[in-house]
Design a protein around this motif. Structure first.
Motif, PDB file in Angstrom:
ATOM      1  N   VAL A 297       0.728  -1.160  -0.081  1.00  0.00           N
ATOM      2  CA  VAL A 297      -0.028  -0.020   0.032  1.00  0.00           C
ATOM      3  C   VAL A 297       0.998   1.294  -0.172  1.00  0.00           C
ATOM      4  O   VAL A 297       0.579   2.100  -0.682  1.00  0.00           O
TER       5      VAL A 297
ATOM      6  N   LEU B  57       0.991   4.320  -3.040  1.00  0.00           N
ATOM      7  CA  LEU B  57       0.457   5.489  -2.611  1.00  0.00           C
ATOM      8  C   LEU B  57       1.540   6.626  -2.901  1.00  0.00           C
ATOM      9  O   LEU B  57       1.287   7.511  -3.420  1.00  0.00           O
TER      10      LEU B  57
ATOM     11  N   ASP C 208     -12.103   6.857 -10.732  1.00  0.00           N
ATOM     12  CA  ASP C 208     -12.344   5.588 -11.250  1.00  0.00           C
ATOM     13  C   ASP C 208     -11.037   4.893 -11.583  1.00  0.00           C
ATOM     14  O   ASP C 208     -10.899   3.705 -11.362  1.00  0.00           O
TER      15      ASP C 208
ATOM     16  N   ARG D 262      -5.585  -0.714  -7.086  1.00  0.00           N
ATOM     17  CA  ARG D 262      -5.731  -2.024  -6.484  1.00  0.00           C
ATOM     18  C   ARG D 262      -4.849  -3.094  -7.457  1.00  0.00           C
ATOM     19  O   ARG D 262      -4.121  -3.881  -6.666  1.00  0.00           O
TER      20      ARG D 262
ATOM     21  N   LEU E 241      -6.722  -7.699   0.497  1.00  0.00           N
ATOM     22  CA  LEU E 241      -7.202  -6.378  -0.039  1.00  0.00           C
ATOM     23  C   LEU E 241      -8.575  -6.230   0.644  1.00  0.00           C
ATOM     24  O   LEU E 241      -9.007  -5.289   0.882  1.00  0.00           O
TER      25      LEU E 241
ATOM     26  N   VAL F 263      -9.742  -7.549   3.359  1.00  0.00           N
ATOM     27  CA  VAL F 263      -9.857  -7.567   4.857  1.00  0.00           C
ATOM     28  C   VAL F 263     -10.463  -6.103   5.276  1.00  0.00           C
ATOM     29  O   VAL F 263     -10.234  -5.419   4.873  1.00  0.00           O
TER      30      VAL F 263
ATOM     31  N   VAL G 150     -11.241  -3.527   8.043  1.00  0.00           N
ATOM     32  CA  VAL G 150     -10.502  -2.996   9.179  1.00  0.00           C
ATOM     33  C   VAL G 150     -11.098  -3.072  10.337  1.00  0.00           C
ATOM     34  O   VAL G 150     -10.533  -3.508  11.457  1.00  0.00           O
TER      35      VAL G 150
ATOM     36  N   MET H  48     -18.419   3.666  -9.715  1.00  0.00           N
ATOM     37  CA  MET H  48     -16.998   3.514  -9.312  1.00  0.00           C
ATOM     38  C   MET H  48     -16.807   2.539  -8.124  1.00  0.00           C
ATOM     39  O   MET H  48     -17.507   2.589  -7.241  1.00  0.00           O
ATOM     40  N   LYS H  49     -15.750   1.716  -8.469  1.00  0.00           N
ATOM     41  CA  LYS H  49     -15.379   0.715  -7.392  1.00  0.00           C
ATOM     42  C   LYS H  49     -14.537   1.408  -6.243  1.00  0.00           C
ATOM     43  O   LYS H  49     -13.707   2.153  -6.456  1.00  0.00           O
ATOM     44  N   PRO H  50     -15.320   1.374  -4.933  1.00  0.00           N
ATOM     45  CA  PRO H  50     -14.492   1.690  -3.822  1.00  0.00           C
ATOM     46  C   PRO H  50     -13.318   1.216  -3.506  1.00  0.00           C
ATOM     47  O   PRO H  50     -13.127   0.043  -4.017  1.00  0.00           O
ATOM     48  N   LEU H  51     -12.265   1.833  -2.914  1.00  0.00           N
ATOM     49  CA  LEU H  51     -11.089   1.424  -2.784  1.00  0.00           C
ATOM     50  C   LEU H  51     -11.062   0.220  -1.440  1.00  0.00           C
ATOM     51  O   LEU H  51     -12.145   0.463  -0.729  1.00  0.00           O
ATOM     52  N   PRO H  52     -10.454  -0.405  -1.614  1.00  0.00           N
ATOM     53  CA  PRO H  52     -10.524  -1.609  -0.236  1.00  0.00           C
ATOM     54  C   PRO H  52     -10.113  -0.907   1.129  1.00  0.00           C
ATOM     55  O   PRO H  52      -9.666   0.252   1.087  1.00  0.00           O
ATOM     56  N   LYS H  53     -11.190  -1.361   2.057  1.00  0.00           N
ATOM     57  CA  LYS H  53     -11.141  -0.485   3.334  1.00  0.00           C
ATOM     58  C   LYS H  53      -9.610  -0.384   3.907  1.00  0.00           C
ATOM     59  O   LYS H  53      -9.056   0.567   4.631  1.00  0.00           O
ATOM     60  N   ILE H  54      -8.780  -1.577   3.845  1.00  0.00           N
ATOM     61  CA  ILE H  54      -7.751  -1.508   4.361  1.00  0.00           C
ATOM     62  C   ILE H  54      -6.506  -0.651   3.739  1.00  0.00           C
ATOM     63  O   ILE H  54      -5.916   0.096   4.293  1.00  0.00           O
ATOM     64  N   VAL H  55      -6.914  -0.312   2.335  1.00  0.00           N
ATOM     65  CA  VAL H  55      -6.048   0.762   1.726  1.00  0.00           C
ATOM     66  C   VAL H  55      -6.606   2.399   2.178  1.00  0.00           C
ATOM     67  O   VAL H  55      -5.880   3.242   2.500  1.00  0.00           O
ATOM     68  N   GLN H  56      -7.874   2.331   2.285  1.00  0.00           N
ATOM     69  CA  GLN H  56      -8.391   3.656   3.033  1.00  0.00           C
ATOM     70  C   GLN H  56      -7.880   4.087   4.429  1.00  0.00           C
ATOM     71  O   GLN H  56      -7.475   5.156   4.729  1.00  0.00           O
ATOM     72  N   TRP H  57      -7.767   2.856   5.200  1.00  0.00           N
ATOM     73  CA  TRP H  57      -7.168   2.991   6.455  1.00  0.00           C
ATOM     74  C   TRP H  57      -5.478   3.456   6.570  1.00  0.00           C
ATOM     75  O   TRP H  57      -5.289   4.157   7.096  1.00  0.00           O
TER      76      TRP H  57
ATOM     77  N   PHE I 230      -3.940   4.820   3.979  1.00  0.00           N
ATOM     78  CA  PHE I 230      -4.071   6.101   3.225  1.00  0.00           C
ATOM     79  C   PHE I 230      -4.388   7.362   4.390  1.00  0.00           C
ATOM     80  O   PHE I 230      -3.559   8.081   4.445  1.00  0.00           O
TER      81      PHE I 230
END
Lengths: 304, 349
Positions: free
Chosen positions: A190, A194, A234, A241, A262, A264, A266, B1-10, B12
């Motif tokens: 990740v 980023l 988008d 991903r 991916l 999982v 939180v 639009m497909k949301p980002l995985p929660k783990i990525v948001q976290w 992030f």
């Protein structure tokens, strides 16, 4: 053309256009202000051409008004108040969304602008820091927004723990012990994905996912159409991903494992982390109690 | 639009919560929000904003509020069905009126023809073109109305041909007969009013039932700087007013037969616009000149409209007053200033 003479001529022209004369701002003082602004924002050793180009971008009329107000010129204050007095409260109401808070905010900012505070015995007027990079009205709005955010931060530090829980600060707890629940390969993937993003892309993602701003609001901030931001979001979500899966595979995961990692949640992680966070003697007691219950159950069942 | 995985948001949130870069100052943030920062500086600010949630909040608050036209849109939407049905009703009324007038015309003509002598009918029939040509023109004339066609079938063929030629001039192909018929003035007075000198051309009697189409067009024309056309003072009890091409105010006390120059004390500005309501006269001109007389020009008072502490300084190019109290004027910068208390206070729209 870009000689010091040309710069001098430009300064005179800008001074004339600024109308600073009527507020007692003479040519020399105006030049000093411009030089101070240029020294703040331009790199040292900038060419005369760069300085000329920079001066031309400044809002000299509003700069002269603000600096004349800061110098205590009465005519300038009258002009400032007639232009912005009503707007100050409207700005505050737009930011604070509530009448009494808005009044409080506007009064506080007005006091700063007027120079009620003193530093080393000298009156400190906020308007003296206006540099004319944007409109004076926009600058006032920004100053007010900064004041509002600062107040909010101070207020948040004083709220009770119960209120913090209600606000959902569980992220903070998770963050402190994140390494206990997350595969380090996922974390690295990740981070790498980023870091590879452009600043604008990160800004768009942060504004949308973290600040929960709408696509239209983000588009307005960046000066593009909403559909452009929608397409960008988008594309970013898909490429992020994909990039993360590639990074995790590169770090030794199978493709399936990477995709599952991916997904999982939180919230599940926070439960695991709480288990990890529980004191050791509590965990030991729980383990012993479980073993006793198991023994009792076997005893009651008897030998097979 | 497909949301980002929660783990990525976290992740992030964690990664972008603290910035090592210095915060941009209020000037830079303002210029960023107003899209006036140079490219390099903008990139630096954007880099910081992507990592600093507090500055993002400030930037979001610092944006000028957008006056969304949502309310207006809702109003338009709510009026849309009413307008649609009104248009349908209006169309129906027009069709019914057209059909009824056509029937009446046919009936009157048929009666008139029946009363004429057979000799006269024969002579008129002889003077008509041959039947095929007549049939074509009749067809063209009746194309729009089946009722007209049915009525026409009730009379004899040749007579029918003459009958159908009467409404025919309503079509573009037809010509002189209908033109002569409809351009004939109803009375000598109207004739004088519609074809008189330019001074009188702009002062038609609006309450006259025989107002011509030209007058209608004039009355619905958008307001433009009035330099030569007199104002539409419909009441002959009051003087008529106009401005000539030199921007000088003129007044007529004999319904436009003669005009006298009126000088406004203290005014040196060129006048561009005028409006009257009864005895009240408003005159506007260059550099914010605005004067009002409440006694048919006997006394004049200079009006100095101001809003938000700013005095009017632009040219007044158009004035409109619906009543003595309520009116507005337009400046050369297309600003609209309105008053609802006879000019004591003004608001800029």
């Amino acid at each position: 053309m870009n000689s010091p003479d040309a710069l001098q001529a430009l300064v005179r022209e800008l001074h004339s256009a600024s109308g600073g004369e009527k507020f007692g701002l003479d040519d020399e003082r105006f030049q000093t202000i411009l030089e101070a602004v240029a020294a703040k924002y331009l790199p040292a050793g900038s060419s005369t051409a760069d300085v000329c180009a920079f001066y031309k971008t400044l809002r000299v009329e509003e700069l002269a008004l603000a600096r004349a107000c800061a110098a205590g010129d009465e005519a300038a204050w009258n002009a400032f108040l007639s232009r912005y007095r009503e707007k100050l409260y409207d700005m505050a109401l737009h930011i604070a969304k509530e009448s009494s808070a808005a009044r409080d905010l506007a009064d506080s900012v007005y006091a700063d602008l007027y120079g009620m505070s003193r530093r080393d015995g000298e009156r400190v007027c906020k308007l003296a820091s206006y540099a004319g990079r944007g409109s004076l009205e926009g600058w006032l709005r920004t100053v007010m927004a900064q004041e509002f955010v600062n107040r909010y931060r101070k207020q948040r530090r004083l709220v009770s723990l119960d209120e913090e829980n209600e606000e959902g600060v569980q992220f903070a707890a998770v963050e402190s012990e994140r390494s206990l629940g997350i595969d380090p390969r996922l974390e690295a993937a990740v981070g790498a994905a980023l870091t590879a993003l452009a600043a604008e892309d990160r800004f768009v993602l942060a504004s949308y996912f973290l600040d929960e701003r709408t696509l239209a609001e983000i588009a307005r901030t960046l000066g593009v159409h909403e559909s452009t931001i929608s397409r960008k979001m988008d594309k970013l979500a898909k490429s992020l991903r994909k990039q993360m899966v590639v990074e995790m595979v590169r770090r030794g995961m199978s493709r399936q494992q990477a995709k599952e990692a991916l997904e999982v949640d939180v919230r599940e992680l926070s439960v695991n982390i709480r288990e990890h966070l529980a004191p050791a003697h509590v965990q030991e007691n729980e383990r012993q109690a479980f073993q006793e219950q198991e023994v009792k159950a076997r005893t009651s069942e008897g030998p097979a | 639009m497909k949301p980002l995985p929660k783990i990525v948001q976290w992740q992030f949130q964690k990664a972008l919560s603290v910035s090592a870069l210095p915060h941009p100052d209020a000037d830079q943030l303002t210029a960023f929000v107003e899209l006036s920062l140079p490219r390099a500086e903008r990139s630096a600010v954007l880099e910081h904003l992507s990592q600093c949630s507090e500055c993002r909040q400030v930037a979001a608050f610092a944006e000028a509020p957008v006056s969304l036209p949502a309310v207006e849109l809702r109003n338009i939407r709510s009026w849309r069905p009413v307008l649609a049905w009104s248009m349908v009703s209006a169309c129906l009324l027009i069709v019914v009126a057209f059909v009824l007038s056509g029937r009446n015309q046919h009936k009157e003509l048929a009666e008139a023809i029946q009363q004429q002598s057979p000799a006269a009918q024969n002579s008129r029939a002889a003077s008509l073109p041959d039947s095929s040509e007549v049939g074509t023109s009749a067809k063209a004339g009746t194309g729009r109305s089946s009722n007209s066609k049915k009525t026409a079938e009730a009379v004899q063929h040749q007579v029918m041909a003459y009958d159908m030629r009467q409404p025919a001039p309503k079509t573009p192909q037809s010509g002189a007969m209908e033109k002569d018929k409809f351009t004939q003035p109803a009375s000598p007075e109207l004739m004088a009013e519609t074809t008189s000198s330019p001074k009188q051309a702009g002062t038609p009697s609006r309450d006259d039932a025989t107002t011509s189409a030209n007058d209608m067009r004039e009355s619905f024309a958008p307001s433009v700087p009035n330099t030569s056309v007199p104002t539409s003072n419909i009441d002959d009890r009051y003087p008529r007013w106009t401005l000539n091409s030199d921007g000088i105010l003129l007044r007529s006390l004999d319904t436009g037969a003669s005009w006298q120059k009126i000088s406004i004390p203290g005014n040196a500005a060129l006048l561009h616009s005028i409006a009257t309501v009864g005895a009240d006269v408003w005159v506007g001109g260059a550099s914010g000149a605005l004067y009002h007389s409440a006694d048919e020009g006997g006394h004049w008072m200079q009006v100095n409209p101001a809003t938000s502490g700013k005095l009017l300084s632009d040219d007044v190019i158009s004035i409109e007053f619906a009543t003595a109290q309520r009116g507005k004027f337009v400046t050369s910068k297309q600003e609209v200033w309105a008053t609802a208390d006879g000019g004591r206070t003004w608001s800029k729209k």
